[in-house]
Enzyme design. Structure first.
Site, short mmCIF file in Angstrom:
data_model
loop_
_atom_site.label_atom_id
_atom_site.label_comp_id
_atom_site.label_asym_id
_atom_site.label_seq_id
_atom_site.Cartn_x
_atom_site.Cartn_y
_atom_site.Cartn_z
N GLY A 15 6.76 -6.64 -6.62
CA GLY A 15 6.09 -5.37 -6.41
C GLY A 15 5.96 -5.03 -4.94
O GLY A 15 5.73 -5.91 -4.11
N ARG A 25 9.54 -4.71 10.32
CA ARG A 25 9.66 -4.26 11.71
C ARG A 25 9.47 -5.41 12.68
O ARG A 25 10.24 -5.59 13.64
CB ARG A 25 8.64 -3.15 11.96
CG ARG A 25 8.50 -2.68 13.40
CD ARG A 25 7.46 -1.57 13.44
NE ARG A 25 7.17 -1.11 14.78
CZ ARG A 25 6.23 -1.64 15.57
NH1 ARG A 25 5.52 -2.67 15.14
NH2 ARG A 25 6.02 -1.15 16.78
N VAL A 28 12.46 -7.97 12.53
CA VAL A 28 13.67 -7.46 13.18
C VAL A 28 13.52 -7.45 14.69
O VAL A 28 14.40 -7.94 15.43
CB VAL A 28 14.02 -6.05 12.65
CG1 VAL A 28 15.13 -5.42 13.48
CG2 VAL A 28 14.43 -6.12 11.18
N ARG A 29 12.42 -6.94 15.17
CA ARG A 29 12.27 -6.80 16.63
C ARG A 29 12.06 -8.14 17.32
O ARG A 29 12.63 -8.39 18.39
CB ARG A 29 11.13 -5.83 16.93
CG ARG A 29 11.48 -4.41 16.51
CD ARG A 29 10.57 -3.36 17.05
NE ARG A 29 11.17 -2.03 16.86
CZ ARG A 29 10.59 -0.89 17.22
NH1 ARG A 29 9.41 -0.92 17.81
NH2 ARG A 29 11.20 0.26 17.01
N ARG A 76 13.46 -5.74 -9.83
CA ARG A 76 13.39 -6.94 -10.67
C ARG A 76 14.80 -7.48 -10.87
O ARG A 76 15.77 -6.72 -10.90
CB ARG A 76 12.76 -6.61 -12.02
CG ARG A 76 11.40 -5.93 -11.93
CD ARG A 76 10.35 -6.81 -11.29
NE ARG A 76 9.04 -6.15 -11.24
CZ ARG A 76 7.98 -6.65 -10.61
NH1 ARG A 76 8.08 -7.81 -10.00
NH2 ARG A 76 6.84 -6.00 -10.61
N ASP A 107 4.11 -14.52 -5.67
CA ASP A 107 4.32 -15.86 -6.20
C ASP A 107 5.70 -16.01 -6.87
O ASP A 107 6.39 -17.00 -6.66
CB ASP A 107 3.21 -16.20 -7.20
CG ASP A 107 3.26 -17.64 -7.66
OD1 ASP A 107 3.08 -18.53 -6.82
OD2 ASP A 107 3.49 -17.87 -8.86
N THR A 129 1.69 -9.06 -1.43
CA THR A 129 1.28 -8.62 -2.76
C THR A 129 -0.14 -8.07 -2.67
O THR A 129 -0.99 -8.65 -2.00
CB THR A 129 1.33 -9.76 -3.80
OG1 THR A 129 0.66 -9.33 -5.00
CG2 THR A 129 0.65 -11.02 -3.31
N ASP A 131 -2.25 -8.21 -4.94
CA ASP A 131 -3.11 -8.94 -5.87
C ASP A 131 -3.92 -10.07 -5.24
O ASP A 131 -4.85 -10.58 -5.86
CB ASP A 131 -2.27 -9.53 -7.01
CG ASP A 131 -1.49 -8.47 -7.77
OD1 ASP A 131 -1.95 -7.31 -7.80
OD2 ASP A 131 -0.42 -8.79 -8.32
N ASP A 133 -3.16 -13.08 -5.03
CA ASP A 133 -3.13 -14.19 -5.99
C ASP A 133 -2.20 -15.33 -5.58
O ASP A 133 -1.79 -16.12 -6.43
CB ASP A 133 -2.74 -13.68 -7.38
CG ASP A 133 -1.35 -13.04 -7.42
OD1 ASP A 133 -0.76 -12.80 -6.34
OD2 ASP A 133 -0.86 -12.77 -8.52
N ARG A 175 -2.87 -7.85 -11.83
CA ARG A 175 -2.26 -8.75 -12.83
C ARG A 175 -3.35 -9.62 -13.47
O ARG A 175 -4.29 -9.11 -14.04
CB ARG A 175 -1.15 -9.59 -12.21
CG ARG A 175 0.06 -8.79 -11.79
CD ARG A 175 1.26 -9.67 -11.54
NE ARG A 175 1.00 -10.73 -10.58
CZ ARG A 175 1.85 -11.69 -10.29
NH1 ARG A 175 3.01 -11.75 -10.89
NH2 ARG A 175 1.56 -12.62 -9.39
N GLU A 191 -22.06 -1.40 -11.88
CA GLU A 191 -23.07 -2.08 -12.70
C GLU A 191 -22.47 -3.27 -13.45
O GLU A 191 -23.18 -4.24 -13.73
CB GLU A 191 -23.69 -1.09 -13.70
CG GLU A 191 -24.78 -0.21 -13.12
CD GLU A 191 -24.26 0.87 -12.17
OE1 GLU A 191 -25.01 1.27 -11.25
OE2 GLU A 191 -23.10 1.31 -12.34
N LYS A 218 -31.34 5.10 -14.69
CA LYS A 218 -30.02 5.30 -14.09
C LYS A 218 -29.26 6.37 -14.86
O LYS A 218 -29.20 6.34 -16.09
CB LYS A 218 -29.22 3.99 -14.10
CG LYS A 218 -29.66 3.00 -13.03
CD LYS A 218 -28.58 1.96 -12.78
CE LYS A 218 -28.92 1.12 -11.57
NZ LYS A 218 -27.81 0.21 -11.18
N GLN A 256 -2.51 2.48 -6.33
CA GLN A 256 -3.08 1.41 -5.49
C GLN A 256 -2.02 0.71 -4.64
O GLN A 256 -2.35 0.05 -3.66
CB GLN A 256 -3.77 0.37 -6.38
CG GLN A 256 -4.98 0.92 -7.10
CD GLN A 256 -5.33 0.07 -8.32
OE1 GLN A 256 -6.11 -0.87 -8.22
NE2 GLN A 256 -4.77 0.40 -9.46
#
Length: 324
Positions: A15, A25, A28-29, A76, A107, A129, A131, A133, A175, A191, A218, A256
Site C-alpha cells: 500500500g 527523493r 536518489v539524492r 500487488r 511487513d 505503511t 498502519d 504494524d 488492517r 467515547e 451527553k 487516509q
C-alpha cells in the site's frame, strides 16, 4: 583502474503511504552525492519481474517531497509469492547489476525482500505503511499523515453528530492493527474505541455505555472502530435498534492514505532514506532501517522480521477515563 560505481535499485511495494516520495527523493539524492548510480523500479515487485527499470537523477525527484502516494507506483504481485517468482526476481537483480535493492513498504514487502536476500541480493528495507504494524520500529512512514487526516475527518463527523444528537461510528484503516484507531480515539475524544487487540465482541457493553452517557446529558456518542474489526454498518443498526438513538456509520477508507505528508513523515522518510544509502556505502548487507527509542538504526532483516510489539494497553485504558 577506476573503482566500479555502485548501482542501487529502489522500489515501493504494498500500500502507498504519504512520505514515500520523500524517502525516494532522499535515496536518489544521497546516493548520487555518494557516487552511486540510481535505478528506480516501477510498480514494486511486479515491475521488478517485468524489468520496468528507469534511471534516476536529482531532477527526477524535483518537486516530489510534498506529494502523497509514490512516484514509482506500486502494485500487488501474486507471482512474487511463489518460489519461481522469487528466483526470477533475484536473477533480474543480477542481470541489471544491482549491488543493492532498497525496498520501501510494509511487513509483506519486507518478507519479499527477505526472500531476495536468501537468494544473494543485498536488500535494505525502509518501513513505509500507514498502519504502524511493523514490530521492529517505533515509527513507519505515512502513519502521522494518516492519523492527522483521520483526526480531521472525525472532527467534521463529530460536528454533525452533535447537531443531530446521533451516535456515530467512524471506521479507520490499519488492517489487523489498532494503532490508527487508538491514536484517533484519544485525539478525537471518542467515547468508545474498538481495537482488534482488545475488543471482545461485547456489543451490549457498547450499548450500555451509550445509554449511560445519554443519561449523563451527553448529546452525542463517538465510536472509533478499527478496520480489523469492521462491520460498522451492522453495528450501527444494532445500536439504533437497541437504543432508539439515530446511529450512522462512516468508513473513511482510502482517503487516509492520500494527501501531502506531514512534516513528521517528511523528516522521518528523508532520514531513513539517507541512512539506507549510507548503510549500503558502508558495505553492510540485508538490513531494515528502523526508528527505536529516538534513534535511527539498521537491523538485520531476518532478526527484524522476528520481532514483536504490543499496542499500549495503558493508552487504551486512559482513553476511557478521558471520555468520561
Amino acid at each position: 583502474m577506476a573503482e566500479k560505481k555502485i548501482t542501487i535499485g529502489l522500489l515501493t511495494s504494498g500500500g502507498d503511504a504519504p512520505g514515500m516520495n520523500a524517502a525516494i527523493r532522499a535515496i536518489v539524492r544521497v546516493g548520487i552525492a555518494r557516487g552511486a548510480k540510481m535505478i528506480g523500479i516501477k510498480r514494486g515487485y511486479a515491475g521488478l519481474l517485468a524489468e520496468e527499470f528507469i534511471d534516476m537523477d536529482v531532477t527526477t525527484v524535483c518537486e516530489t517531497i510534498q506529494k502523497g502516494g509514490t512516484i514509482l507506483q506500486t502494485a500487488r504481485c501474486p507471482e512474487f509469492l511463489t518460489e519461481e517468482g522469487e528466483n526470477h526476481g533475484a536473477k533480474i537483480c543480477e542481470k541489471h547489476g544491482l549491488d543493492a535493492l532498497i525496498v520501501i513498504g510494509g511487513d509483506g514487502s519486507f518478507r519479499g525482500a527477505l526472500s531476495l536476500a536468501k537468494r544473494g541480493v543485498n536488500v535494505i528495507g525502509i518501513p513505509g505503511t500507514i498502519d504502524l504494524d511493523i514490530p521492529c520500529t517505533d515509527y513507519t512512514i505515512g502513519f502521522d499523515t494518516a492519523i492527522n487526516t483521520a483526526m480531521s475527518a472525525i472532527d467534521k463527523v463529530r460536528d454533525t453528530s452533535s447537531s443531530h444528537e446521533r451516535c456515530s461510528i467512524i471506521e479507520v484503516m490499519g488492517r489487523n492493527a489498532g494503532y490508527i484507531a487508538l491514536y484517533c480515539g484519544i485525539a478525537n475524544g471518542a467515547e468508545d474505541i474498538l481495537l482488534p487487540e482488545f475488543y471482545d465482541g461485547n456489543e451490549q457493553a457498547i450499548i450500555n455505555n451509550i445509554i449511560a452517557n445519554r443519561k449523563k446529558g451527553k448529546s452525542h456518542h463517538i465510536i472509533v472502530n478499527a478496520e480489523g474489526i469492521g462491520h460498522s454498518n451492522a453495528l450501527a443498526k444494532t445500536i439504533e435498534a437497541a437504543t432508539g438513538i439515530e446511529t450512522r456509520a462512516t468508513i473513511l477508507g482510502y482517503l487516509q492514505r492520500g494527501g501531502s505528508p506531514t512534516c513528521t513523515d517528511r523528516v522521518h522518510a528523508s532520514t531513513m532514506g539517507a541512512l539506507a544509502v549510507d548503510v549500503i556505502m558502508e558495505g553492510k548487507k540485508n538490513k531494515v532501517i528502523a526508528y527505536q527509542n529516538g534513534q535511527y538504526v539498521a537491523l538485520d532483516i531476518e532478526e527484524a522480521l522476528k520481532m514483536k510489539k504490543d499496542i499500549s494497553r495503558y493508552q487504551f485504558e486512559i482513553s476511557r477515563l478521558l471520555s468520561l
